[in-house]
Design an enzyme around this catalytic site. Structure first.
Site: not given
Ligand code: CDV
Length: 308
Positions: A46, A106, A123, A142, A168
């Site tokens: 990401e 994202n 995302k 975010e 993510c």
């Molecule tokens: N970049 C992310 O989405 N990070 C989240 C953190 C904030 C928990 C994740 O789910 O890894």
């Protein structure tokens, strides 16, 4: 056998001061290693091109815009696309996307082996908050800088397989995997930037964070009989630790390759797409076993409503 030799190109930290060109030079080095190891698909994290800028509170939109790409490929990433084309390696990576209409996402893209972009994912599950939060050890903005993705969870037919993407936080949500599972997905590629410590609970540290990440990806893989490739950007980024733990998970939920460092590191596996067939035709044969008459709440209700 329908085989895709997948590389997970874990990246060490990108500092705020790093240029896109310097970051792409590291991505090219990982691509060279992927060629030497016979990869046909290489997955980066990401926000691969920049630091994880949502940790910084910004009010000036012109400053925010400096972290976004308004076209892809662009001057900085053209060498990556060119070399991927030369090697015949498909690539997938995340970046902050600004659209011509002025929307901010994202985003992660997927190319074919000729470096044509064949898939784009934005995302859906944006974690964090949109205003400065004094209660947190560090910010996760975010929701301030991105809109929720508007493309759903499509899958694409490429390299004789059905491939989907996530970014993510999406990996923590069963809906992510199931929506792609219902389209027959065989390989899900995703990148992440996960702080090594919970900003709202300091005692939740690295071990717990790694466990939850693995738990999410292995269960998503197993319950949908699909390969899952999770790729970290990690290490000390702008003084903030990001966890590593990149891994390749098979359709039975077993980890078949795992990163050992917190830096640039390539892990690879020859993924047999047919390994997903047994699960899809037996215990997770959705057509025979799902009972959608009982699942209505999943799409009609967002939060929890407890009985009186
Ligand atoms: N970049 C992310 O989405 N990070 C989240 C953190 C904030 C928990 C994740 O789910 O890894």
């Amino acid at each position: 056998m329908r085989e895709i030799v997948v590389g997970a190109a874990q990246m060490g930290p990108n500092q705020k001061s790093d240029t896109r060109e310097a970051v792409v030079a590291r991505m090219l080095s990982l691509l060279d290693q992927a060629r030497d190891r016979g990869c046909t698909l290489l997955v980066y994290p990401e926000l691969a091109l920049t630091t994880f800028f949502p940790r910084w509170y910004m009010e000036d939109q012109a400053e925010v815009d400096t972290w976004f790409e308004s076209e892809m490929p662009n001057a900085a990433t053209a060498p990556l696309f060119q070399r991927a084309r030369d090697y015949g390696i498909a690539i997938s990576f995340g970046y902050a996307e600004k659209t011509p209409e002025g929307q901010y996402f994202n985003t992660q893209i997927l190319t074919d082996r000729e470096a044509n972009i064949i898939g784009k994912y934005r995302k859906v599950h944006l974690p964090g908050h949109s205003e400065y939060d004094t209660e947190r050890a560090f910010q996760h903005l975010e929701k301030r800088y991105f809109e929720p993705g508007d493309l759903g969870f499509p899958v694409w037919r490429t390299q004789d397989a059905l491939v989907g993407m996530a970014v993510c936080n999406d990996r923590r949500w069963p809906e992510t995997y199931r929506v792609m599972g219902l389209q027959g997905v065989e390989l899900i590629v995703l990148g992440y930037n996960t702080p090594s410590v919970n900003s709202q609970m300091s005692k939740e540290g690295l071990a717990e964070r790694l466990y939850h990440s693995e738990l999410s990806m292995t269960s998503g893989a197993y319950q949908n009989a699909t390969w899952v490739v999770g790729v970290a950007k990690c290490g000390d980024e702008d003084g903030h630790p990001l966890m590593a733990g990149s891994m390749i998970v098979d359709p039975n939920g077993f980890v078949v390759a795992r990163a050992e460092t917190e830096g640039d590191e390539l892990i690879t596996h020859a993924c047999d797409m047919d390994l997903s067939v047994f699960g899809k035709e037996t215990i997770f044969d959705f057509d025979r076993h799902r009972r959608i008459e009982h699942y209505g709440l999943i799409t009609s209700q967002t939060g929890v409503v407890r009985p009186e």
